[in-house]
Design a protein around this motif. Structure first.
Motif, PDB file in Angstrom:
ATOM      1  N   SER A  78     -44.754  21.956  48.717  1.00 28.59           N
ATOM      2  CA  SER A  78     -45.201  21.750  49.872  1.00 28.59           C
ATOM      3  C   SER A  78     -44.995  22.494  50.747  1.00 28.59           C
ATOM      4  CB  SER A  78     -44.923  19.716  49.940  1.00 28.59           C
ATOM      5  OG  SER A  78     -44.015  19.445  50.388  1.00 28.59           O
ATOM      6  N   TRP A  79     -45.251  22.450  51.854  1.00 28.27           N
ATOM      7  CA  TRP A  79     -44.387  23.633  53.149  1.00 28.27           C
ATOM      8  C   TRP A  79     -44.781  23.228  54.118  1.00 28.27           C
ATOM      9  CZ3 TRP A  79     -47.715  24.705  49.027  1.00 28.27           C
ATOM     10  CH2 TRP A  79     -49.121  25.499  49.669  1.00 28.27           C
ATOM     11  N   SER A  80     -44.114  23.621  55.132  1.00 27.03           N
ATOM     12  CA  SER A  80     -44.491  23.728  57.087  1.00 27.03           C
ATOM     13  C   SER A  80     -43.924  24.698  57.348  1.00 27.03           C
ATOM     14  CB  SER A  80     -44.709  22.040  57.206  1.00 27.03           C
ATOM     15  OG  SER A  80     -42.699  22.003  57.547  1.00 27.03           O
ATOM     16  N   ALA A  81     -44.028  24.890  58.918  1.00 30.31           N
ATOM     17  CA  ALA A  81     -43.822  25.823  59.367  1.00 30.31           C
ATOM     18  C   ALA A  81     -42.366  26.003  58.581  1.00 30.31           C
ATOM     19  CB  ALA A  81     -44.287  26.093  60.953  1.00 30.31           C
ATOM     20  N   GLU A  82     -41.969  24.950  59.136  1.00 33.72           N
ATOM     21  CA  GLU A  82     -40.375  25.072  59.205  1.00 33.72           C
ATOM     22  C   GLU A  82     -39.599  25.012  57.437  1.00 33.72           C
ATOM     23  OE1 GLU A  82     -41.656  22.361  60.939  1.00 33.72           O
ATOM     24  OE2 GLU A  82     -42.039  22.757  62.759  1.00 33.72           O
ATOM     25  N   ASN A  83     -39.934  24.546  56.778  1.00 32.05           N
ATOM     26  CA  ASN A  83     -40.346  24.269  55.473  1.00 32.05           C
ATOM     27  C   ASN A  83     -40.934  24.559  54.408  1.00 32.05           C
ATOM     28  OD1 ASN A  83     -38.482  22.398  53.940  1.00 32.05           O
ATOM     29  ND2 ASN A  83     -38.426  20.983  54.547  1.00 32.05           N
ATOM     30  N   VAL A  84     -40.021  24.641  52.866  1.00 33.98           N
ATOM     31  CA  VAL A  84     -40.644  25.003  51.479  1.00 33.98           C
ATOM     32  C   VAL A  84     -39.701  23.750  50.951  1.00 33.98           C
ATOM     33  CG1 VAL A  84     -40.932  26.218  49.492  1.00 33.98           C
ATOM     34  CG2 VAL A  84     -41.733  26.993  51.940  1.00 33.98           C
ATOM     35  N   HIS A  85     -40.532  22.815  50.285  1.00 33.35           N
ATOM     36  CA  HIS A  85     -40.279  22.342  50.013  1.00 33.35           C
ATOM     37  C   HIS A  85     -40.479  21.840  47.760  1.00 33.35           C
ATOM     38  CE1 HIS A  85     -37.115  18.397  49.007  1.00 33.35           C
ATOM     39  NE2 HIS A  85     -38.470  17.584  48.632  1.00 33.35           N
ATOM     40  N   VAL A  86     -39.962  21.680  47.035  1.00 34.57           N
ATOM     41  CA  VAL A  86     -39.928  21.274  45.560  1.00 34.57           C
ATOM     42  C   VAL A  86     -39.430  19.849  46.092  1.00 34.57           C
ATOM     43  CG1 VAL A  86     -40.136  22.518  43.301  1.00 34.57           C
ATOM     44  CG2 VAL A  86     -40.038  24.177  45.049  1.00 34.57           C
ATOM     45  N   VAL A  87     -40.283  18.998  44.947  1.00 38.95           N
ATOM     46  CA  VAL A  87     -40.069  18.386  44.186  1.00 38.95           C
ATOM     47  C   VAL A  87     -39.954  18.032  42.738  1.00 38.95           C
ATOM     48  CG1 VAL A  87     -41.823  16.436  45.279  1.00 38.95           C
ATOM     49  CG2 VAL A  87     -39.291  15.569  44.783  1.00 38.95           C
ATOM     50  N   ASN A  88     -39.341  16.542  41.962  1.00 38.39           N
ATOM     51  CA  ASN A  88     -40.001  16.681  40.325  1.00 38.39           C
ATOM     52  C   ASN A  88     -40.169  14.989  40.328  1.00 38.39           C
ATOM     53  OD1 ASN A  88     -38.033  19.328  40.183  1.00 38.39           O
ATOM     54  ND2 ASN A  88     -39.161  19.725  39.193  1.00 38.39           N
ATOM     55  N   THR A  89     -41.112  15.269  39.516  1.00 36.87           N
ATOM     56  CA  THR A  89     -41.541  14.124  38.920  1.00 36.87           C
ATOM     57  C   THR A  89     -41.692  14.067  36.825  1.00 36.87           C
ATOM     58  OG1 THR A  89     -42.865  11.643  39.184  1.00 36.87           O
ATOM     59  CG2 THR A  89     -43.936  13.759  39.423  1.00 36.87           C
ATOM     60  N   TRP A  90     -42.010  13.499  36.682  1.00 36.61           N
ATOM     61  CA  TRP A  90     -42.413  13.200  35.182  1.00 36.61           C
ATOM     62  C   TRP A  90     -44.585  13.292  34.750  1.00 36.61           C
ATOM     63  CZ3 TRP A  90     -38.500  14.862  32.853  1.00 36.61           C
ATOM     64  CH2 TRP A  90     -37.269  14.301  33.327  1.00 36.61           C
ATOM     65  N   ASN A  91     -44.896  13.667  33.655  1.00 37.34           N
ATOM     66  CA  ASN A  91     -46.183  13.752  32.975  1.00 37.34           C
ATOM     67  C   ASN A  91     -46.144  12.357  32.854  1.00 37.34           C
ATOM     68  OD1 ASN A  91     -45.707  16.353  33.322  1.00 37.34           O
ATOM     69  ND2 ASN A  91     -45.391  16.204  31.032  1.00 37.34           N
ATOM     70  N   SER A  92     -45.623  11.410  32.685  1.00 39.05           N
ATOM     71  CA  SER A  92     -46.173  10.156  32.342  1.00 39.05           C
ATOM     72  C   SER A  92     -45.998   9.678  33.540  1.00 39.05           C
ATOM     73  CB  SER A  92     -44.902   9.738  31.722  1.00 39.05           C
ATOM     74  OG  SER A  92     -44.121   9.639  31.958  1.00 39.05           O
ATOM     75  N   TYR A  93     -45.980   9.703  35.048  1.00 38.73           N
ATOM     76  CA  TYR A  93     -46.149   8.968  35.789  1.00 38.73           C
ATOM     77  C   TYR A  93     -47.927   9.602  36.907  1.00 38.73           C
ATOM     78  CZ  TYR A  93     -41.369   7.703  36.522  1.00 38.73           C
ATOM     79  OH  TYR A  93     -40.050   6.736  35.644  1.00 38.73           O
ATOM     80  N   LEU A  94     -48.208  10.405  35.580  1.00 38.77           N
ATOM     81  CA  LEU A  94     -49.479  11.276  36.994  1.00 38.77           C
ATOM     82  C   LEU A  94     -50.586   9.671  35.967  1.00 38.77           C
ATOM     83  CD1 LEU A  94     -47.062  13.345  37.660  1.00 38.77           C
ATOM     84  CD2 LEU A  94     -49.837  15.347  37.201  1.00 38.77           C
TER      85      LEU A  94
END
Length: 124
Positions: free
Chosen positions: A20-36
């Protein structure tokens, strides 16, 4: 929108990256396939316990990019493993029928990240 190969990847464990991103920040977060969890023709639901920077970005810009895959699912040309890139928009759910269903499956969540998928591409 969700094809057979994508559905097969969801049955195997693997890491999902959410950018995700905004004017101030790009951010990456992780989760697991089994949570989708698929919802309807083009939505993915993801339990969120943390993801506070992601939420802040989504409030400023709803666009997101996800990547996921599994080495256990055959890719193109009999490659061992396959992956996907998903582009779409996101919002957080804090109540409602889908929130309640996800809370029952994943009691640790405080919110649900709902992704409306606009593009789903197999990469390998």
């Amino acid at each position: 929108m969700f094809n057979e190969k994508f559905n097969e990847v969801l049955t195997k464990e693997g890491v999902v990256s959410i950018t995700s991103w905004s004017a101030e920040n790009v951010h990456v977060v992780n989760t697991w396939n089994s949570y989708l969890v698929k919802s309807g023709e083009n939505k993915l639901l993801i339990p969120a316990a943390g993801m506070r920077k992601t939420q802040k970005n989504v409030e400023a810009n709803s666009r997101v990019i996800l990547t996921l895959g599994s080495k256990e699912v055959m890719g193109y040309k009999d490659y061992q493993g396959t992956g996907f890139v998903i582009e779409g928009t996101a919002k957080y759910l804090t109540s409602g029928e889908e929130f309640d269903m996800m809370k029952e499956k994943f009691p640790f969540l405080s919110r649900v990240l709902e992704i409306t998928v606009e593009s789903l591409k197999q990469t390998i």
